[in-house]
Design an enzyme around this catalytic site. Structure first.
Site, short mmCIF file in Angstrom:
data_model
loop_
_atom_site.label_atom_id
_atom_site.label_comp_id
_atom_site.label_asym_id
_atom_site.label_seq_id
_atom_site.Cartn_x
_atom_site.Cartn_y
_atom_site.Cartn_z
CB SER A 89 -0.97 -0.06 1.19
OG SER A 89 -2.07 0.79 1.00
CG HIS A 234 -5.67 -2.71 0.90
ND1 HIS A 234 -4.95 -2.45 -0.26
CD2 HIS A 234 -5.17 -1.87 1.85
CE1 HIS A 234 -4.05 -1.50 -0.01
NE2 HIS A 234 -4.18 -1.13 1.26
#
Length: 254
Positions: A89, A234
């Site tokens: 991320s 995610h």
């Protein structure tokens, strides 16, 4: 800025480059521990706390050129010339930004569930609300903080992830700066093409690396290959660690 790190020496003899593991927003050096525990078998491992996170220094600036420079400063402090970087991320974006700043310091690059784009989306406002509610309370324990956070967040996994950074009644990340600099964190300034093989590991159920970002990704990383982890969101490495490690090891061994 020299970052706070955890360094581990490989358990077996090897000629592999060191691996630097770089966490995402609201994280800490523990977050990629599931990868570190496997990769330390045959690589020296450095896990970092990014600026304004964990035990690393605080700073009002939170953009990717600054974060990339922190990685260079940390390599210098450890007397490491070149490393393989694995970032999740925000950490993946910091690693990508490093290609524009100091490409000679990168052996290989892995970006987990992130693309080199400006997302133009605020995905974390509920998280900030939960964090601020805890800060404004007199919560001292993780149990007390969790009860407050459940009024704002439904995903227990996200609450437990955030609570790893709640220590002695304080958040270990710098909430005001992360809020102020949030447009830079979700944002991105395009970088020159890095013409080396790079591995992108999207979660199949995540919106962060969708088809709409393909052209931008390939313009900046023309030799990128993607290994999509089906059924993962995610936090790919937490949900499907074995699949992520298989993809990373295949790439490292090429």
């Amino acid at each position: 800025m020299k970052l706070n790190i955890r360094a581990q020496t490989a358990q077996n003899q090897h000629n592999n480059s060191p691996i630097v593991l770089v966490h995402g927003l609201f994280g800490s050096l523990d977050n990629l521990g599931v990868l570190a525990r496997d990769l330390v078998n045959d690589h020296n491992i450095i896990q970092v706390d990014m600026r304004n996170h964990g035990l690393s220094p605080r700073d009002p600036v939170m953009n990717y050129p600054a974060m990339a420079q922190d990685l260079v400063d940390t390599l210098d402090a450890q007397q490491i010339d070149k490393a393989t970087f694995i970032g999740h991320s925000m950490g993946g974006k910091a690693v990508m930004a490093l290609t524009a700043l100091a490409s000679d310091r990168i052996d290989k690059l892995v970006a987990i569930d992130i693309a080199p784009v400006d997302y133009h989306v605020r995905r974390h406002d509920e998280i900030f609300a939960a964090i601020n509610a805890v800060s404004e309370s007199d919560a001292q324990t993780r149990q007390q903080a969790a009860a407050i956070m459940r009024q704002h967040l439904n995903e227990e996994g996200v609450i437990q992830f955030l609570l790893k950074s709640f220590v002695d009644g304080e958040w270990r990340f710098n909430v005001p700066v992360l809020w102020d600099q949030y447009p830079h964190i979700v944002g991105w300034e395009k970088i020159p093409a890095w013409d080396h093989p790079a591995l992108f590991i999207p979660g199949g159920n995540s919106p962060y690396v969708s088809e709409q970002y393909r052209d931008d990704l390939l313009a900046q990383f023309p030799q990128a290959r993607a290994h999509v982890i089906a059924g993962a969101g995610h936090w790919v490495h937490a949900e499907k660690p074995d699949a992520v490690l298989r993809a990373i090891r295949r790439y490292l061994n090429d």
